[in-house]
Enzyme design. Structure first.
Site, mmCIF file in Angstrom:
data_model
loop_
_atom_site.group_PDB
_atom_site.id
_atom_site.type_symbol
_atom_site.label_atom_id
_atom_site.label_comp_id
_atom_site.label_asym_id
_atom_site.label_seq_id
_atom_site.Cartn_x
_atom_site.Cartn_y
_atom_site.Cartn_z
ATOM 1 N N HIS A 1 4.302 -1.027 10.358
ATOM 2 C CA HIS A 1 3.839 0.205 10.215
ATOM 3 C C HIS A 1 2.602 0.570 11.036
ATOM 4 C CE1 HIS A 1 1.375 -2.136 7.361
ATOM 5 N NE2 HIS A 1 0.423 -0.980 7.468
ATOM 6 N N ARG B 1 -1.822 -8.023 13.266
ATOM 7 C CA ARG B 1 -1.502 -6.859 14.436
ATOM 8 C C ARG B 1 -0.019 -7.798 15.240
ATOM 9 N NH1 ARG B 1 -7.077 -7.369 15.310
ATOM 10 N NH2 ARG B 1 -8.041 -6.088 14.142
ATOM 11 N N GLU C 1 0.710 -1.146 -0.048
ATOM 12 C CA GLU C 1 -0.102 -0.077 0.075
ATOM 13 C C GLU C 1 0.867 1.143 0.070
ATOM 14 O OE1 GLU C 1 -2.089 -0.334 3.555
ATOM 15 O OE2 GLU C 1 -0.408 -0.175 4.871
#
Length: 322
Positions: free
Chosen positions: A178, A198, A120
């Site tokens: 990130h 996560r 992304e």
């Protein structure tokens, strides 16, 4: 009935997130009550498919439009029979910190069935004065060190914090640890995937009052400890009439353009174009019509549209397939 190609705007799908707020309303978007963290602006995913909001195709889902018009509208690279639309376009309101996370590559063996990896990029639309993000591991951190830090509840010691401001762009290839932090509004262009692992979530409860699931083993497996090629671009010096490349990957090329007056553009038969209006207002014109545009709006420009112009005082994030 023959429909001539035209820039399609979609009805966003709003997603409640524990870290969201109501900031997307500043773009004139209608938000439901609650912590709205994500506006899925253009997408075709099992977790959300947007529907056309303008023109003759209004009401049709992106999936239906793709099946109807195929490569003619989506490009020879943008339409593969049986495959999803390749990108997912979002606006994010980070009213609170997101979890520390990482995304897998397409070849990760434990991907959910039918799911892709997730590379992304972010373009920072707005940021409070002290805003920051988590962007990669500190130099030299390896799997063993990160594993121990997670066990000792000191994972933050292993992560790089980077201050951000409006106009910054970040490329985040799969494997990059990130997190967006509080006080940031972002446009996100990404692979069409909803897979997030996560690493750490600040021990906070989710919307249901329970601690959210962590994915420590998957995270440790997919992190690129030597780096995956993440890059930051400061874009404040882009001049009117210039297009600056701010991200390039196997999945998308993203550019920032500033229009002061008029810009003449054209599509290619290889790929559709996504336009995210980051700032300002103006008009999008093509052979058969015109559309007023303003900050926060997103448009899918068909590959067969041909010549078009953007007029006004605008900052635009333009994406297409490589």
């Amino acid at each position: 009935m023959t429909v001539k190609p035209y820039p399609i705007q979609f009805q966003p799908e709003m997603k409640e997130r524990i870290w969201g707020g109501q900031a997307l309303s500043r773009f004139g978007l209608e938000l439901p009550e609650g912590n709205i963290g994500e506006g899925w602006m253009i997408g075709d995913h099992p977790n959300g498919t947007t529907r056309a909001a303008n023109g003759e195709l209004a009401g049709l889902g992106l999936d239906e439009i793709r099946e109807r018009y195929g490569a003619a509208w989506f490009g020879t690279k943008g339409y593969v029979d049986g495959a999803r639309f390749p990108l997912l376009i979002k606006l994010l309101d980070c009213n609170d910190d997101l979890s520390i996370q990482v995304h897998p590559t397409d070849d990760y063996s434990k991907l959910p069935a039918g799911e892709l990896g997730k590379t992304e990029m972010w373009y920072i639309l707005d940021a409070k004065p002290d805003a920051k993000i988590i962007y990669g591991l500190k130099d030299g951190v390896d799997r063993a060190q990160l594993t121990q830090a997670i066990a000792d509840n000191r994972v933050m010691d292993c992560l790089q914090e980077v201050p951000v401001k409006a106009g910054d762009a970040f490329y985040i290839p799969a494997g990059t640890v990130h997190a967006l932090c509080s006080g940031i509004v972002v446009a996100e262009i990404q692979q069409n995937s909803d897979t997030t692992y996560r690493v750490y979530d600040y021990d906070r409860p989710g919307l249901d009052g329970k601690l959210r699931e962590l994915h420590v083993e998957d995270s440790l497996n997919v992190i690129a400890y030597e780096g995956a090629g993440a890059t930051r671009t400061e874009t404040g010096n882009v001049q009117a009439g210039e297009w600056l490349e701010i991200a390039r990957s196997p999945y998308f090329i993203v550019e920032k353009g500033v229009i002061n007056g008029q810009a003449s553009l054209s599509t290619s038969p290889e790929s559709f174009v996504i336009l995210v209006i980051a700032e300002g207002d103006g008009e999008l014109r093509w052979a058969d019509g015109a559309q007023n545009v303003k900050a926060g709006e997103c448009f899918l420009v068909p590959a067969t549209l041909g010549d078009y112009t953007l007029e006004g005082q605008l900052t635009v994030i333009r994406s297409q397939l490589p």
